[in-house]
Design an enzyme around this catalytic site. Structure first.
Site, PDB file in Angstrom:
ATOM      1  N   GLY A 249       0.848  -1.202   0.000  1.00 37.76           N
ATOM      2  CA  GLY A 249       0.000   0.000   0.000  1.00 37.76           C
ATOM      3  C   GLY A 249       0.876   1.241   0.000  1.00 37.76           C
ATOM      4  N   HIS A 318      -4.473   1.779   9.948  1.00 36.31           N
ATOM      5  CA  HIS A 318      -5.431   2.701  10.597  1.00 36.31           C
ATOM      6  C   HIS A 318      -6.617   3.011   9.670  1.00 36.31           C
ATOM      7  CE1 HIS A 318      -4.076   6.989   9.201  1.00 36.31           C
ATOM      8  NE2 HIS A 318      -3.871   6.119   8.246  1.00 36.31           N
TER       9      HIS A 318
HETATM   10  C1  LIG Z   1      -3.332   6.159   3.542  1.00 40.27           C
HETATM   11  S1  LIG Z   1      -2.626   5.621   2.045  1.00 40.27           S
HETATM   12  C2  LIG Z   1      -0.985   5.313   2.575  1.00 40.27           C
HETATM   13  C3  LIG Z   1      -0.007   5.434   1.474  1.00 40.27           C
HETATM   14  C4  LIG Z   1       1.474   5.304   1.878  1.00 40.27           C
HETATM   15  N1  LIG Z   1       1.759   4.020   2.498  1.00 40.27           N
HETATM   16  C5  LIG Z   1       1.884   6.438   2.789  1.00 40.27           C
HETATM   17  O1  LIG Z   1       2.280   6.193   3.918  1.00 40.27           O
HETATM   18  O2  LIG Z   1       1.816   7.592   2.350  1.00 40.27           O
HETATM   19  C6  LIG Z   1      -3.327   4.025   1.833  1.00 40.27           C
HETATM   20  C7  LIG Z   1      -2.887   3.317   0.576  1.00 40.27           C
HETATM   21  O3  LIG Z   1      -3.451   2.001   0.568  1.00 40.27           O
HETATM   22  C8  LIG Z   1      -3.762   1.680  -0.771  1.00 40.27           C
HETATM   23  N2  LIG Z   1      -4.747   0.587  -0.787  1.00 40.27           N
HETATM   24  C9  LIG Z   1      -6.041   0.632  -0.415  1.00 40.27           C
HETATM   25  N3  LIG Z   1      -6.626  -0.575  -0.567  1.00 40.27           N
HETATM   26  C10 LIG Z   1      -5.673  -1.390  -1.037  1.00 40.27           C
HETATM   27  C11 LIG Z   1      -5.658  -2.757  -1.373  1.00 40.27           C
HETATM   28  N4  LIG Z   1      -6.749  -3.515  -1.237  1.00 40.27           N
HETATM   29  N5  LIG Z   1      -4.503  -3.292  -1.805  1.00 40.27           N
HETATM   30  C12 LIG Z   1      -3.379  -2.525  -1.938  1.00 40.27           C
HETATM   31  N6  LIG Z   1      -3.328  -1.211  -1.633  1.00 40.27           N
HETATM   32  C13 LIG Z   1      -4.468  -0.655  -1.182  1.00 40.27           C
HETATM   33  C14 LIG Z   1      -4.306   2.980  -1.316  1.00 40.27           C
HETATM   34  O4  LIG Z   1      -4.328   3.002  -2.715  1.00 40.27           O
HETATM   35  C15 LIG Z   1      -3.345   3.998  -0.683  1.00 40.27           C
HETATM   36  O5  LIG Z   1      -2.234   4.247  -1.513  1.00 40.27           O
END
Ligand SMILES: C[S@@+](CC[C@H](N)C(=O)[O-])C[C@H]1O[C@@H](n2cnc3c(N)ncnc32)[C@H](O)[C@@H]1O
Length: 417
Positions: A249, A318
């Site tokens: 993610g 979170h």
């Molecule tokens: C709050 S952001 C955090 C991004 C990064 N890790 C940071 O710290 O800036 C959450 C991330 O989770 C990804 N995400 C959400 N659902 C997901 C899934 N099912 N599989 C992979 N990534 C996912 C979103 O696209 C997003 O980029």
């Protein structure tokens, strides 16, 4: 005469502001100002001075509230219309950086009536120090509005905050009442966006929203305490030797790039949903490209990169309720070799009154945002231990670091296999 709380607070403000002031002067750093050429961030690198700044902030907040009094504290002005309109009509980009523009001309450029533009801008000046009015009827930049004009990520952050987050707050209690559920499709955000899809699926169908979200994540990482450097410097990466780290993610890789930059022995794999990472590799500096790979992966599906040293989840858990965090952890298990580490870089809810009030506010603020957007939550120490244990008892030795000055903690569990 006995000392009183307001007198004590005033003295603390005096003492700590003097420390900050003397530090800035001794380092030839600019004094805080909203002047158009003023600094947009502090560059305090000394922990003691950073603490003095926080104490001055906490004391001035408490003093402000005491001087307002309980009745007025119950009547806060929580109005985001002005900042939302500044984003929507891209007002900052139409104001010359070192000049002025009349309300009439600015209204024409932004497609707004002069009357509404004037009240929106004057609210922003009064409440947020965004813009200023050097002579009556004319708008110029402050340091804050200039940041908006010049920094696309700062604009994305503002848009995200007011088009999505603020809208969800207003519908959260209604969503709790209506759905009585902890699913991510039953939130204030779902009601305000009129969708029954979870945030991330909705983004997949609305790429502009996804890009804006990624930009705002990058902008918020600039905040004091949120810099990726707390992760790059706050965890014993060097002890891993030559190792693979999977940033699960990882959005468009801004944290992975910081890790690759500061730890030349690490190889990074950034995983995210396909729409989020599409084209992200094009922005990787050539020097880092051989060590940073991108991969589309849904973290609810079995983890496809086996035997990495670390599976990093920054700002991921979170966003999800406990039941979903357990699912994500279980999907990671098939890839884990004994000794592998799952590392979360996330908020840690403090015991009440153990943290500086402004830090506690930040964490509690984020906890409420998680409720409104995702039906998710921030966690305390026991909550972290519980989700790892529930996912699989072979997750052992949960260790939590709280790097000095950092907003996010580092939570590590070792896979015993
Ligand atoms: C709050 S952001 C955090 C991004 C990064 N890790 C940071 O710290 O800036 C959450 C991330 O989770 C990804 N995400 C959400 N659902 C997901 C899934 N099912 N599989 C992979 N990534 C996912 C979103 O696209 C997003 O980029």
């Amino acid at each position: 005469m006995a000392s009183t709380r307001i007198a004590d607070l005033a003295a603390q403000i005096q003492e700590n502001t003097t420390k900050v002031d003397q530090y800035l002067q001794s380092k030839n750093l600019p004094s805080p100002s909203f002047h158009v050429d003023g600094p947009v961030d502090f560059q305090i690198e000394d922990e003691e001075i950073q603490k003095a700044r926080e104490t001055a902030l906490d004391s001035s907040l408490e003093l402000h509230q005491l001087l307002l009094g309980p009745a007025m504290c119950l009547r806060p002005v929580l109005n985001g219309v002005s900042l939302q309109a500044i984003y929507k009509y891209d007002i900052a980009s139409h104001v010359p950086i070192h000049g002025q523009i009349s309300f009439a001309d600015l209204g024409r450029k932004c497609g707004m009536s002069e009357t509404n533009l004037r009240r929106i801008v004057r609210f922003a000046i009064a409440y947020h120090r965004v813009f200023h009015e050097p002579r009556e009827g004319h708008v110029a930049h402050s340091a804050a509005s200039r940041k908006l004009a010049e920094d696309a990520d700062a604009r994305a952050g503002l848009g995200y905050m007011f088009d999505e987050v603020w809208q969800s707050f207003a519908r959260t209690v209604e969503a709790r009442e209506r759905f009585q559920s902890d699913e991510p499709t039953h939130t204030g955000w779902s009601l305000s966006q009129r969708t029954d899809r979870p945030v991330w699926e909705h983004y997949a169908e609305h790429p502009a929203m996804a890009r804006r979200f990624a930009g705002s994540m990058s902008a918020f990482s600039d905040g004091v305490g949120l810099s990726p450097r707390f992760l790059t410097e706050g965890y014993p990466w060097a002890s891993l030797g030559t190792a693979t780290v999977v940033d699960v993610g990882g959005s468009r890789g801004h944290v992975a790039l910081a890790l690759a930059q500061s730890h030349p022995h690490l190889r990074l794999v950034v995983q995210d949903l396909p729409d989020m990472i599409r084209g992200a590799r094009d922005a990787v500096p050539a020097a880092l490209a051989p060590r940073v790979a991108f991969m589309a992966h849904d973290f609810f599906a079995p983890q496809p990169v086996p035997a990495a040293a670390v599976y990093l989840f920054r700002n991921i858990f979170h966003n999800w309720s406990d039941a979903h965090v357990v699912r994500i952890l279980r999907a990671t298990v098939p890839a884990l070799a004994p000794g592998a580490r799952v590392v979360a870089n996330d908020y840690l809810i403090p015991e009440p009154k153990t943290m500086a009030p402004s830090k506690e506010r930040e964490i509690r603020g984020m906890d409420m945002i998680m409720l409104s957007l995702f039906n998710a939550r921030e966690r305390d120490r026991a909550d972290w231990e519980q989700v790892f244990k529930e996912a699989d008892p072979r997750f052992k030795d949960v260790v939590i670091w709280v790097p000095e000055g950092a907003t996010l903690s580092i939570i590590e569990a070792v896979w015993a296999g």
